[in-house]
Design a protein around this motif. Structure first.
Motif, PDB file in Angstrom:
ATOM      1  N   GLY A  32      -6.334   4.748 -13.800  1.00  0.00           N
ATOM      2  CA  GLY A  32      -4.893   4.985 -13.942  1.00  0.00           C
ATOM      3  C   GLY A  32      -4.120   4.600 -12.707  1.00  0.00           C
ATOM      4  N   ASN A  33      -4.802   4.378 -11.552  1.00  0.00           N
ATOM      5  CA  ASN A  33      -4.108   4.051 -10.316  1.00  0.00           C
ATOM      6  C   ASN A  33      -4.470   2.667  -9.806  1.00  0.00           C
ATOM      7  OD1 ASN A  33      -2.759   6.474 -10.129  1.00  0.00           O
ATOM      8  ND2 ASN A  33      -4.470   7.485  -9.107  1.00  0.00           N
ATOM      9  N   SER A  34      -5.260   1.890 -10.566  1.00  0.00           N
ATOM     10  CA  SER A  34      -5.744   0.596 -10.089  1.00  0.00           C
ATOM     11  C   SER A  34      -4.714  -0.497 -10.319  1.00  0.00           C
ATOM     12  CB  SER A  34      -7.051   0.230 -10.802  1.00  0.00           C
ATOM     13  OG  SER A  34      -8.032   1.209 -10.584  1.00  0.00           O
ATOM     14  N   SER A  69      -4.558  -5.107  -1.111  1.00  0.00           N
ATOM     15  CA  SER A  69      -4.928  -4.535  -2.389  1.00  0.00           C
ATOM     16  C   SER A  69      -5.654  -3.206  -2.247  1.00  0.00           C
ATOM     17  CB  SER A  69      -5.831  -5.489  -3.163  1.00  0.00           C
ATOM     18  OG  SER A  69      -6.271  -4.856  -4.348  1.00  0.00           O
ATOM     19  N   PRO A  70      -5.172  -2.131  -2.892  1.00  0.00           N
ATOM     20  CA  PRO A  70      -5.834  -0.847  -2.830  1.00  0.00           C
ATOM     21  C   PRO A  70      -6.707  -0.594  -4.056  1.00  0.00           C
ATOM     22  CG  PRO A  70      -3.640  -0.544  -3.685  1.00  0.00           C
ATOM     23  CD  PRO A  70      -3.840  -2.039  -3.493  1.00  0.00           C
ATOM     24  N   ALA A  73      -3.923   4.709   0.174  1.00  0.00           N
ATOM     25  CA  ALA A  73      -3.341   6.049   0.309  1.00  0.00           C
ATOM     26  C   ALA A  73      -2.121   6.201  -0.594  1.00  0.00           C
ATOM     27  CB  ALA A  73      -2.946   6.299   1.769  1.00  0.00           C
ATOM     28  N   THR A  74      -1.284   5.164  -0.667  1.00  0.00           N
ATOM     29  CA  THR A  74      -0.094   5.217  -1.507  1.00  0.00           C
ATOM     30  C   THR A  74      -0.467   5.383  -2.973  1.00  0.00           C
ATOM     31  OG1 THR A  74       1.109   3.806   0.040  1.00  0.00           O
ATOM     32  CG2 THR A  74       2.005   3.999  -2.177  1.00  0.00           C
ATOM     33  N   VAL A  75      -1.476   4.626  -3.415  1.00  0.00           N
ATOM     34  CA  VAL A  75      -1.912   4.714  -4.811  1.00  0.00           C
ATOM     35  C   VAL A  75      -2.495   6.091  -5.110  1.00  0.00           C
ATOM     36  CG1 VAL A  75      -3.569   3.819  -6.503  1.00  0.00           C
ATOM     37  CG2 VAL A  75      -2.289   2.246  -5.056  1.00  0.00           C
ATOM     38  N   MET A  76      -3.299   6.614  -4.187  1.00  0.00           N
ATOM     39  CA  MET A  76      -3.965   7.896  -4.411  1.00  0.00           C
ATOM     40  C   MET A  76      -3.007   9.077  -4.272  1.00  0.00           C
ATOM     41  SD  MET A  76      -6.984   7.154  -5.310  1.00  0.00           S
ATOM     42  CE  MET A  76      -7.687   8.803  -5.261  1.00  0.00           C
TER      43      MET A  76
END
Length: 215
Positions: free
Chosen positions: A3-5, A28-29, A53-56
């Motif tokens: 869901g965060n990729s 790329s995170p 960190a932003t994505v998580m």
């Protein structure tokens, strides 16, 4: 990271002969950090973990570093969650003041990268778990750029601001000196006018006195 990729085409991993993998798309995170992960540079590692960190849903803070004893360059870097550690307790100046919000909660999440002889940066430690809720940031939320500054960047900024403050103090001192000179000239001019007025008054009185005497 379901869901965060990011889309798969946004990341490229290159597998090396020694089994490690090098991230070639720096920002790329999508891929979760892992021990043995390689980056082309320190900035690449910081950019990757900052976006991860932003994505998580947390904020990265650039923490400790070590320098080479030979040439003084940075060879080891620790990147942490901004809630790492605890704020030092200080006595409150006033009971009426509201206590500051808790910003550090002893979070252990971090990543450690080390520069190899090849010049690439290798992940040597990764702690995923946080001890606080994670809140993914909206893409429209503006990040505070100072949170991700390195100690060197902060020192440079402090020196820049200190130099600017010193220049402003010198400028204020020069303006104060000019202002004092203006006030001094005004005071001297005022005293001169007072003396002239008193002389005129005295002359008028003498004339009046002589006039009455003749009468």
């Amino acid at each position: 990271m379901e869901g965060n990729s990011l889309p798969e085409e946004d990341v490229e991993m290159m597998e090396n002969s020694n089994g490690t993998k090098t991230v070639t798309y720096e920002a790329s995170p999508m891929v979760e950090p892992f021990i043995g992960m390689e980056f082309e540079s320190e900035e690449s590692a910081k950019s990757f973990y900052d976006n991860y960190a932003t994505v998580m849903g947390f904020v990265m803070r650039v923490d400790a570093f070590r320098r080479s004893m030979r040439d003084g360059t940075v060879v080891w870097r620790r990147l942490v969650c901004n809630k790492e550690g605890f704020r030092r307790s200080r006595p409150r100046r006033s009971e009426s003041r509201k206590p500051r919000a808790i910003t550090r909660e002893g979070c252990k999440a971090l990543i450690v990268v080390k520069r190899e002889k090849s010049g690439k940066w290798l992940v040597t430690k990764f702690v995923k778990e946080h001890n606080h809720p994670l809140l993914p940031l909206s893409p429209n939320v503006r990040r505070n750029p100072h949170l991700s500054q390195t100690p060197d960047e902060k020192d440079a900024k402090i020196r820049e601001l200190s130099a600017e403050l010193s220049r402003e103090r010198k400028r204020c001192a020069a303006l104060q000196q000019q202002l004092d000179m203006v006030f001094k000239e005004m005071e001297e001019h005022s005293n001169h006018l007072s003396t002239n007025i008193n002389n005129v008054i005295q002359s008028v009185r003498e004339i009046e006195s002589n006039t009455f005497t003749k009468l």
